[in-house]
Design a protein around this motif. Structure first.
Motif, PDB file in Angstrom:
ATOM      1  N   GLU A 157       0.829  -1.207   0.000  1.00 33.60           N
ATOM      2  CA  GLU A 157       0.000   0.000   0.000  1.00 33.60           C
ATOM      3  C   GLU A 157       0.862   1.256   0.000  1.00 33.60           C
ATOM      4  O   GLU A 157       0.573   2.232  -0.680  1.00 33.60           O
ATOM      5  N   ASP A 158       1.925   1.247   0.795  1.00 32.06           N
ATOM      6  CA  ASP A 158       2.862   2.371   0.857  1.00 32.06           C
ATOM      7  C   ASP A 158       4.266   1.785   0.938  1.00 32.06           C
ATOM      8  O   ASP A 158       4.680   1.308   2.001  1.00 32.06           O
ATOM      9  N   ASN A 196       6.577   2.984   3.715  1.00 32.74           N
ATOM     10  CA  ASN A 196       6.279   2.436   5.038  1.00 32.74           C
ATOM     11  C   ASN A 196       6.714   0.975   5.122  1.00 32.74           C
ATOM     12  O   ASN A 196       7.330   0.541   6.095  1.00 32.74           O
ATOM     13  N   SER A 197       6.413   0.212   4.075  1.00 29.29           N
ATOM     14  CA  SER A 197       6.686  -1.225   4.099  1.00 29.29           C
ATOM     15  C   SER A 197       8.170  -1.556   4.033  1.00 29.29           C
ATOM     16  O   SER A 197       8.591  -2.610   4.521  1.00 29.29           O
ATOM     17  N   HIS A 205      -2.294   0.945  -4.282  1.00 27.87           N
ATOM     18  CA  HIS A 205      -3.015   1.762  -3.308  1.00 27.87           C
ATOM     19  C   HIS A 205      -4.349   2.239  -3.868  1.00 27.87           C
ATOM     20  O   HIS A 205      -4.734   1.876  -5.003  1.00 27.87           O
ATOM     21  N   ASP A 249      -0.485  -1.287   4.941  1.00 25.04           N
ATOM     22  CA  ASP A 249       0.371  -0.560   5.889  1.00 25.04           C
ATOM     23  C   ASP A 249       0.429  -1.264   7.234  1.00 25.04           C
ATOM     24  O   ASP A 249       1.465  -1.263   7.905  1.00 25.04           O
TER      25      ASP A 249
END
Length: 280
Positions: free
Chosen positions: A35-36, A39-40, A57, A83
């Motif tokens: 999704e991001d 972040n991942s 996303h 996320d």
């Protein structure tokens, strides 16, 4: 052979809440759809996972889904991660799963953390039946419609909310649901995890003095069945007996059976209904 889409649950806070199976799968697949990715990458670096990533996303979910399905049909295996938590729950993953089924691509889910279930189990509220609404819609008309539907919901209700919208949401819940008991769960599995059992009114007072911080899961008690039955009975009693009888008789119900149904609606006996009709 067609590849498989793996829905991989990732931690919602505490990095230890990830399964051995998910870690192995993330290392073995050909591609991770995240999704991001910013972040991942932190999660992947923590567990020394070098698998290539691509973004998937809300804003590219349909076009990118078909691109991913094309890769799956070529035989690549792809892991989908969000996320935090389980993909497909209140995120664009549900669209990718739907398209995979339409295109004949195998899908499997690797279970793990989910904020809604984590909050429900620790809330102290009834858990046998529950309604998960995720985030309330932001569009006003749709939001009001959902809130109206929840007014008569007898199951435990689970909602997600961001800190900057929390007070407004609590105000709307008070307006539509009344002063329900609830459990406010914050920062689940993290160092400052918090569970607050209170009523909606108490929560409004609490957040007048306390700034909301972190991600919230609201677990609200459903409307008591006794309260619904009482309201229904009051609605029936607002009718005259003749009006009440006519509702059933106009549906083709025989008079004796209609008296029985009216008695049940009003919480009385068929004999009392019969006598009252004679006297009217």
């Amino acid at each position: 052979m067609t590849g498989t889409l793996y829905l991989c649950a990732t931690p919602i806070g505490n990095l230890e809440d990830i399964t051995f199976r998910v870690l192995r799968t993330l290392k073995e697949v050909d591609l991770i759809a995240a999704e991001d990715t910013r972040n991942s990458i932190k999660l992947l670096n923590h567990f020394d996972i070098k698998t290539p990533m691509t973004s998937y996303h809300e804003y590219n979910k349909i076009e990118k889904a078909y691109q991913l399905v094309a890769k799956l049909k070529e035989g690549q295996n792809i892991a989908l991660i969000t996320d935090a938590g389980t993909p497909g729950i209140s995120d664009p993953g549900e669209d990718l799963v739907r398209i995979c089924y339409e295109e004949g691509v195998p899908v499997t889910s690797l279970p793990g953390a989910a904020a809604c279930i984590t909050a429900l189990t620790m809330s102290g509220r009834a858990t046998r039946r529950f309604a998960f609404e995720a985030f309330l819609p932001r569009e006003k008309k749709e939001r009001v419609q959902v809130l109206k539907e929840l007014e008569q919901e007898t199951r435990t209700i689970i909602l997600y909310e961001a800190p900057h919208h929390l007070k407004k949401t609590l105000e709307e819940l008070k307006e539509h649901l009344g002063n329900r008991p609830m459990t406010i769960c914050r920062e689940l599995t993290k160092k400052h995890e918090e569970k607050l059992q209170m009523t909606i009114e108490e929560a409004l007072l609490y957040y007048e003095e306390t700034d909301p911080r972190g991600e919230y899961v609201l677990v609200l008690a459903g409307k008591p069945l006794e309260e619904i039955q009482k309201e229904q009975q009051q609605e029936w009693e607002a009718l005259t007996l003749e009006e009440h009888m006519a509702i059933y008789e106009n549906q083709g119900v025989a008079r004796k059976e209609a008296m029985k149904l009216v008695a049940k609606d009003r919480g009385t006996t068929k004999r009392e209904i019969y006598q009252a009709l004679l006297e009217s």
